[in-house]
Motif scaffolding. Structure first.
Motif, PDB file in Angstrom:
ATOM      1  N   ASP A  22      -2.170  -1.242  -3.161  1.00 18.83           N
ATOM      2  CA  ASP A  22      -2.493  -0.499  -4.381  1.00 18.83           C
ATOM      3  C   ASP A  22      -1.471  -0.670  -5.494  1.00 18.83           C
ATOM      4  OD1 ASP A  22      -0.343   1.472  -3.927  1.00 18.83           O
ATOM      5  OD2 ASP A  22      -1.625   2.222  -2.322  1.00 18.83           O
TER       6      ASP A  22
ATOM      7  N   VAL B  63      -6.181   5.454  -1.321  1.00 22.85           N
ATOM      8  CA  VAL B  63      -7.110   5.483  -2.452  1.00 22.85           C
ATOM      9  C   VAL B  63      -8.546   5.271  -1.990  1.00 22.85           C
ATOM     10  CG1 VAL B  63      -5.439   4.807  -4.196  1.00 22.85           C
ATOM     11  CG2 VAL B  63      -6.648   3.032  -2.912  1.00 22.85           C
TER      12      VAL B  63
ATOM     13  N   ASP C  14      -0.899  -0.834 -10.820  1.00 24.51           N
ATOM     14  CA  ASP C  14      -1.211   0.024  -9.683  1.00 24.51           C
ATOM     15  C   ASP C  14      -2.550   0.712  -9.885  1.00 24.51           C
ATOM     16  OD1 ASP C  14      -1.024   3.018 -10.482  1.00 24.51           O
ATOM     17  OD2 ASP C  14       0.803   2.192 -11.350  1.00 24.51           O
TER      18      ASP C  14
ATOM     19  N   ARG D 190       0.862  -1.181   0.000  1.00 23.91           N
ATOM     20  CA  ARG D 190       0.000   0.000   0.000  1.00 23.91           C
ATOM     21  C   ARG D 190       0.894   1.225   0.000  1.00 23.91           C
ATOM     22  NH1 ARG D 190      -4.437   1.766   4.665  1.00 23.91           N
ATOM     23  NH2 ARG D 190      -5.441   3.419   3.419  1.00 23.91           N
TER      24      ARG D 190
END
Length: 324
Positions: free
Chosen positions: A208, A202, A226, A198
């Protein structure tokens, strides 16, 4: 043809459009959410169901499963029990697909997992070039797919749908979505290493960013996925013995530098039309072609290009990328 679409979110409504364009004369839909049922009924005039049970599938010729990924297995099991061919959106969870694959094989029921990008004109062209070996063997490739997760559904919060769940998170879902076309173009990797993390907020507690090193027979490739890229991107650089190829999703052109004549060849792709509210590069044509292939397979007019066994194998690659 009588078709049932299970799940009337963004992808379910897209499949309704595909079926309608392909001439399905009767389409019904089901979703647990009243707002999605109302939207599908209003936009497309289809009949919608507030409730659905496994035995209801017997009334249809084909089934399209567009639920969140963690609910795919229930609808697949219903379709197999009813003996109805089904199309399933991109999966991200492997279990219990192996058991369902055995059941489908025993009963002779078609389960067609989505492989949308195989129907994209540029990827089809790239795959054909690789398979032709006209430029010799592949030496290496690098591929980056980046998107911004809040842009996926601007009309709702990330936390309101499945991409916020770590198991079905946006970046995690894209990895097998991309691998599905890559294994068709390059073959199955012999070794996979990867990492995930991460890196930003988001709107969901998910990894992510994914990065993978893929080792094939005689060449290597890298994959980065991503959901933090503020400008959506899909870019491929592919080196052969006698050429270098590049493709940018935004350009609509596959460019090949041919070393021996020393010239640049540009392979322009046909322009596609995106549905209102979608990025201009997300054209409807590849989705329509995918459903056409499913309907042809369901009617015994050819094989669907991606099997449930293939999908299980792709999801095993995802798990290997995630393994430290």
């Amino acid at each position: 043809m009588k078709a049932l679409v299970i799940g009337l979110g963004s992808m379910g409504r897209r499949r309704v459009r595909c079926l309608r364009q392909l001439g399905a004369d009767s389409i019904e839909g089901f979703d647990a959410r009243a707002d999605r049922r109302a939207q599908a009924a209003q936009e497309y005039g289809i009949a919608v169901r507030e409730q659905l049970a496994g035995e209801d599938l017997r009334a249809f010729d084909v089934v399209v499963i567009s639920t969140p990924p963690d609910a795919h297995h229930t609808a697949i099991a219903w379709a197999i029990a009813a003996g109805k061919p089904c199309f399933v959106e991109a999966s991200v969870i492997r279990d219990p697909l192996p058991a369902l694959a055995e059941q489908a094989k025993a009963r002779g029921v078609l389960v067609a997992p989505s492989c949308t990008l195989r129907f994209h004109s540029a990827i089809r062209e790239i795959t054909q070039i690789v398979h032709s070996r006209r430029y010799g063997k592949v030496c290496n490739f690098s591929y980056h797919c980046g998107q911004y997760l809040p842009d996926w559904h601007p009309w709702e919060k990330v936390s309101d749908y499945y991409v916020s769940n770590p198991l079905t998170g946006g970046a995690r879902e894209i990895v097998p979505f991309e691998l599905t076309w890559m294994v068709d173009a390059f073959g199955w990797p012999q070794q996979v290493q990867g990492t995930k993390m991460r890196t930003a907020d988001v709107g969901a507690p998910i990894d992510d960013t994914y990065a993978a090193l893929l080792r094939f027979d005689g060449f290597v490739g890298t994959l980065v996925v991503d959901v933090v890229a503020r400008q959506a991107v899909r870019k491929l650089t592919l080196n052969f013995e006698r050429a270098s190829l590049s493709w940018d999703w935004d350009s609509g052109v596959v460019r090949v530098w041919e070393a021996e004549p020393g010239r640049l060849v540009e392979l322009h792709q046909p322009k596609t039309v995106a549905h209102a509210g979608y990025h201009q590069n997300i054209g409807e044509a590849m989705y329509v072609a995918e459903i056409a292939a499913f309907l042809a397979a369901a009617q015994g007019r050819g094989a669907f290009p991606h099997s449930l066994q293939d999908d299980i194998r792709v999801l095993s690659l995802l798990e290997q990328i995630e393994t430290p």
